[in-house]
Structure formats: C-alpha cells, structure tokens
Motif scaffolding. Sequence first.
Motif, PDB file in Angstrom:
ATOM      1  N   GLU A 458     -18.060   5.509  15.257  1.00  0.00           N
ATOM      2  CA  GLU A 458     -18.927   4.599  14.704  1.00  0.00           C
ATOM      3  C   GLU A 458     -17.040   4.314  13.676  1.00  0.00           C
ATOM      4  OE1 GLU A 458     -18.859   1.909  12.487  1.00  0.00           O
ATOM      5  OE2 GLU A 458     -21.014   1.969  13.542  1.00  0.00           O
ATOM      6  N   VAL A 459     -16.362   3.327  13.671  1.00  0.00           N
ATOM      7  CA  VAL A 459     -15.131   3.002  12.749  1.00  0.00           C
ATOM      8  C   VAL A 459     -15.270   2.890  11.908  1.00  0.00           C
ATOM      9  CG1 VAL A 459     -12.643   1.532  13.753  1.00  0.00           C
ATOM     10  CG2 VAL A 459     -13.876   2.200  15.641  1.00  0.00           C
ATOM     11  N   ALA A 488     -18.086  -0.774  14.511  1.00  0.00           N
ATOM     12  CA  ALA A 488     -18.115  -0.797  15.653  1.00  0.00           C
ATOM     13  C   ALA A 488     -18.578   0.136  15.968  1.00  0.00           C
ATOM     14  CB  ALA A 488     -16.707  -1.235  16.355  1.00  0.00           C
ATOM     15  N   VAL A 490     -17.666   2.812  19.262  1.00  0.00           N
ATOM     16  CA  VAL A 490     -16.729   3.443  20.187  1.00  0.00           C
ATOM     17  C   VAL A 490     -16.766   4.381  20.695  1.00  0.00           C
ATOM     18  CG1 VAL A 490     -14.932   1.538  19.372  1.00  0.00           C
ATOM     19  CG2 VAL A 490     -14.198   3.513  18.835  1.00  0.00           C
ATOM     20  N   THR A 491     -16.392   4.234  22.090  1.00  0.00           N
ATOM     21  CA  THR A 491     -16.181   6.115  22.817  1.00  0.00           C
ATOM     22  C   THR A 491     -14.588   6.306  22.633  1.00  0.00           C
ATOM     23  OG1 THR A 491     -18.457   5.627  24.054  1.00  0.00           O
ATOM     24  CG2 THR A 491     -16.904   7.351  24.450  1.00  0.00           C
ATOM     25  N   SER A 522      -9.298  -2.494  10.918  1.00  0.00           N
ATOM     26  CA  SER A 522      -9.510  -2.368  11.962  1.00  0.00           C
ATOM     27  C   SER A 522     -10.386  -3.490  12.848  1.00  0.00           C
ATOM     28  CB  SER A 522     -10.632  -1.012  12.830  1.00  0.00           C
ATOM     29  OG  SER A 522     -11.524  -1.170  11.749  1.00  0.00           O
ATOM     30  N   THR A 524     -12.735  -5.259  16.829  1.00  0.00           N
ATOM     31  CA  THR A 524     -13.464  -5.482  18.351  1.00  0.00           C
ATOM     32  C   THR A 524     -13.404  -6.925  18.732  1.00  0.00           C
ATOM     33  OG1 THR A 524     -15.069  -5.439  17.330  1.00  0.00           O
ATOM     34  CG2 THR A 524     -14.277  -3.192  18.051  1.00  0.00           C
ATOM     35  N   GLY A 527     -14.505  -6.637  24.125  1.00  0.00           N
ATOM     36  CA  GLY A 527     -14.690  -4.882  24.583  1.00  0.00           C
ATOM     37  C   GLY A 527     -13.318  -4.419  24.496  1.00  0.00           C
ATOM     38  N   ARG A 528     -12.760  -4.584  23.150  1.00  0.00           N
ATOM     39  CA  ARG A 528     -11.136  -4.054  22.871  1.00  0.00           C
ATOM     40  C   ARG A 528     -11.290  -3.746  21.179  1.00  0.00           C
ATOM     41  NH1 ARG A 528      -8.669  -2.160  27.665  1.00  0.00           N
ATOM     42  NH2 ARG A 528      -6.359  -1.626  25.781  1.00  0.00           N
ATOM     43  N   LEU A 529     -10.778  -2.544  20.688  1.00  0.00           N
ATOM     44  CA  LEU A 529     -10.666  -1.752  19.333  1.00  0.00           C
ATOM     45  C   LEU A 529      -9.898  -1.515  19.417  1.00  0.00           C
ATOM     46  CD1 LEU A 529     -11.320  -0.830  16.870  1.00  0.00           C
ATOM     47  CD2 LEU A 529     -10.961   2.189  17.872  1.00  0.00           C
ATOM     48  N   ASP A 599      -4.378  -0.329  20.911  1.00  0.00           N
ATOM     49  CA  ASP A 599      -5.948  -1.112  21.213  1.00  0.00           C
ATOM     50  C   ASP A 599      -6.378  -0.328  22.141  1.00  0.00           C
ATOM     51  OD1 ASP A 599      -6.152  -2.767  23.668  1.00  0.00           O
ATOM     52  OD2 ASP A 599      -6.381  -4.671  22.220  1.00  0.00           O
ATOM     53  N   VAL A 602     -13.697  -0.348  24.204  1.00  0.00           N
ATOM     54  CA  VAL A 602     -14.586   0.631  23.161  1.00  0.00           C
ATOM     55  C   VAL A 602     -15.922   1.202  24.417  1.00  0.00           C
ATOM     56  CG1 VAL A 602     -16.817  -0.598  22.266  1.00  0.00           C
ATOM     57  CG2 VAL A 602     -14.733  -1.706  21.504  1.00  0.00           C
TER      58      VAL A 602
END
Length: 618
Positions: A458-459, A488, A490-491, A522, A524, A527-529, A599, A602
């Motif tokens: 969890e960001v 968000a 993210v993996t 931060s 998203t 599909g990008r963090l 960049d 996600v």
Amino acid sequence: MARARSAGRGSLLGRLLVLSAVVSLLSIGATAWLAVRTTTRAIQREQGQALTDDAKIYDTLLGYAATHRDWSAVAPVVAQLAGSTGHRVVLTGQAREPIADSASGPLPQQPLTTVDPTDAGNRIDPRAVGPFRLTTAERAGLRQIAARVQSCLREPSTPAPARDGQQRVLPHNVEIVDEPSGRPRLETPGSDLSADTVTCMEGRTALAAPTATEATALQQLDRLVNSCLARQHLPAVTIGLENTWTWADAESARSGRRRNQPVADCLTAGRREQLAGWVAPAALLFVTAPGEQSARRASTLDLSRPNQIRIGAVTGLVLLAAIGVTALVGVRLVRPLRALTAAAGRMRDGDATARVRVTGRDEIARLATAFNDMADRRRHVEQLRHAMVGDIAHEMRTPVTNIRGWLEAAADGVVPLDRELMASLLEEAMLLQHVIDDLQDLSAADAGELRLHPQLVEVAELLPAITDAFTAAADRAGVTLHTTAASALVTVDPIRIRQAVGNLITNAIRHTPSGGRIDIISGTSAGRLRIDVTDTGPGIPPEQQALVFERFWRADKSRSRQTGGSGLGLSIVRKLAEAHAGTVTVTSPPGQGATFRIDLPVAGPPGSQRAGRGSMGR
C-alpha cells in the motif's frame, strides 16, 4: 608482420580467383545443360502437340462417321482440320481409294489409324446411336419430363416418409445433360440418385421409359442378340436402354451367371450389325506435316569440329573475363580490409586513436564505420574506467586515512581512546561501509544479479514510513518534508523502493538550503505508479541533467564526500527503477529546484510473484 599481411592478401585473392573460375565453369556448364534441356523440351512439346493434333483429327472424323451414313460430305471437315492443325489430312477407303484429301502428294506407307465408329479401340463410339436417335417430338416430351423432375428434386414438396429398406436423397444440384441420342439425363453431382427409391419416383419412372423410337430399336436389337445366343444354345435375354440386359426367364437368371460374357459379346456384335446402315464405313486416315523432315534437320544441334572450336573459344573468353573482373573486385575488397587489419593491430598495441577512413556505402564501409564507433566507445569506456578507479580510490582513501590517523594517534598516546574518538571512528567506518554497499549494489545490477522480492504494498503506508526515517536529518538541515501519498496497491520490492526513494530524499536534503521544502508525492495513472521528489534547491543546469545518474558525478566537483555524498546514490536509483521495469527522470527549471520522478508499473516487474501484502517492506 608486413609479410604475413601480404601473404594473407595473396591468399584471399587466390581463393577469389579460384572461386571465380569454378563459378564460371559451373555457369557455362549449367548454361549448356539448360540449352540442351530447353531444346529437348521444345522438341517434346512439338511431339506432344503433334499427338494432340492427331487425336483431335481422329476424334472429329470418328464423330462424323458415327453420325453420318457415308463420307460424301466430309471434305469441308477435312479442310477445316488441315487449316487448324497445319497438317495434311487424307481419308481413303480400305483399298486406298481417295475419299477426301486436304493437299496432294504421295501417301505414307502406313496409315495413322482406321476410322471406324463400330470398332473404336475395341468398343463402339458412344456417338453412334443409329436407330436409337429420338425424333424432335420425343426429345421435347422427354425434356419437359426432365425439367419437372429437376424442379421436383431441387425443391421437393411435402416429402413422403421412406419405407423400410429405402433411402431418400435430396440433391442440392441437379443438371440435365443430353445424350448423343437426344435423350435427356439427370446428373446430381455430389449425391447418388440411384440409391433414392422414393423422391420424385413418378417423374423419374416416366423419364426412364423407352420412347416409341427406342422401343422399335430395342426390339430389333433383341432379335439380333437372341439370334446370336441361339446359335450358341443360350437362353434369350431382354435388352434395355444404355446397353443393359436381363434374362428372359427367372430360371435362366438363377443359372446364367457364368454366361454373362457370351451375352456381352453377342450384344456388341448385335449393335454393330444394327449400326451397319447408320454409320459411315471404315476408312483409313493419313496425317502428315509438310516440311517435317527439313524442320527436324534444321533443329538438330550441329556439333561438328568447327562448331566445337567456336564453343571452346567462347567458353575461354567468358572464363578469362570472369577471372579479370574477379581480380579487379578482389583488389578493391582487400585494400580496405588491410586498412582495417592495420588499425585493429594498432589498437591492440595500445593506440587509442586508431581509426580507418570510410569511403562508399557498401558492407565494408559499414564495417569501417562500426570499427570507428567501437574504437570511440572503447576510448570512452576506458576514460570512464580511469575516472571510476580514481573516484573509488578517492572515496575510500579519505575514511581509511582518517581511521588510520586516529588509531595511530591513539596508539602513540597523542589522543585518548575515549567514547568521542570511538564514535568518530565508527562514523568513518559506516561511511566506508556505505560506499562499499553502494558499489556492491551497482555491481550486482550490472551483472543482472540484483534480486527483487516483490510484494503487494500500500503506497499510502509505504511513503510516509520512508519519509519519517529522514525527518531527523531534515530537521538538522533546517528543511521541511511534506508527503502526499495517494492510496494504491502496487507490486514492488518494498526494501528496494525504500532505498531508491531514500536516496532521492537524501540527495534533496543535501542540495536544499535551510528553510527550504521537499515534497514527496505519489499517484497512479494508466497502470503506472509515479513517485515525485521535489526540492527547492538551486536546481541543475540543463547541460548537466543528462549526467546526474552517472557514477561518481557531482554538480560541484569541489565538494567533499561529507557534503556531496559518494556520487553513487542516483546511479543506484536508476538501476533499482530499471530492475522494476521502470524509469527515473529529472526535470529542473533554472533556479527553481529539481524534481526526480520514479515511474514504475503497478503490476510489478515481468515475471514477479506476488507475495503477501506488506506495508513497510518488513
């Protein structure tokens, strides 16, 4: 060295000349073989065309004989065949009395064949129908019946159910074909209509029934066939349409299987006897080609002694020309290759300025360009290596010198080995360990051995935890940290992300004056963090922004390690972002601070396995 190079050139030229000679000989041989082969095929095609023309002439005259009682009107047919094929066509009687001739002159000893519709290859030509030819009225009547059956088969109305043992076939395509006698016949491509004993049977039965003309002809044929059978003491038969027959009584049908061949022979003999007055008598056919012998002689390949000498002379000239062209091309090929070899030798001996002159746009020119690019790259890499070795030595010399100096002073009793000195030595050792750890991370990334342990993170929990770890350092520098983290999942590898973001925050604290501000934001999208670290420092000049991620690079070369860091932090950030299949970039308007952006996808780096959820990378 020069002798070896000269020998190498001669060897290459020699191989090129030998290869050229072999290729030329093979080409000449292949050309000769192709010429002979082409001539042979042309002759075979001419022979095949002649056979085709002969077959056309024979079939046309055979059809004429099958549909005419005599040869009285055959002359126009013979003339038309002669004009279309270019052959002389002659018909004579059995005693060679002329019937029709498209030209004049003596005839060959042997005729091409005999034109006899009752004996066309041991069979009767199907166009010879004789008394079975229908009248116009009979044809029209049968045509109407056939049209009704065709319509019935194409679109059957309320089909009746099949009885036991019967099959129904509903053809999708029904065509009406006229037989030589004028009788229409139904064809059903793709289906067997004979197996259907139900569909449209009334019309099909009417269509199969003999007409008056056919009934009269069948009665005559019955008499002829049964007369033949009677002479052989065989029982009578009944002849049907399409040359079918059945035994006249049931007893004969049960015991007559072994008599089928005599019946078939008598049927053929009876039909020939019945057709005797309906077809033209047998005639001899002669087909010749005017000038055939002279044309054959003209197309014969002349391999006399003078022609053999001419062929040998032309072959020799072609071979010499090929070798000459090959020698010229070989010399032009070897010259730049020698220059490349010499430049490579100078580079091997340590000459970093070795280059070759590039001329043209061919493959050798592209090879020379690639060699020059390789030399430039090698020189650049060598410069980087020298600079890196110097930087590493400088970075490690300072803490090692400090540690050694203080320990020697303590050993000599100059300074007491108290807690303050121990803390200072520990700080120097930790700085040295920091440089070593950074070098180890970069080395692992370069070798592709930087291991990641992706987790679902969890960001909004991870970024504040990272920022909290730098609050004390920011307070000492008089800098304020602000974190805005959108929620968000993210993996990522949380430990590596902490390291990357931490390096950016450390770099921002170092370059932000007291009273400044650092924002960590931060978000998203698609599909990008995106993680941005923005400071209010002096910024980075545009010409230096492409260098900030290089190893040991500092904007101010005069800064020491204590104030300017090791020069490896941003390089590590780039490697960590790339390991996550992401990127890191920098933007810096003049005098307005700098923004570093990480960049990342996600979903995590390709092939990552999602472990359990972790909030702070523990």
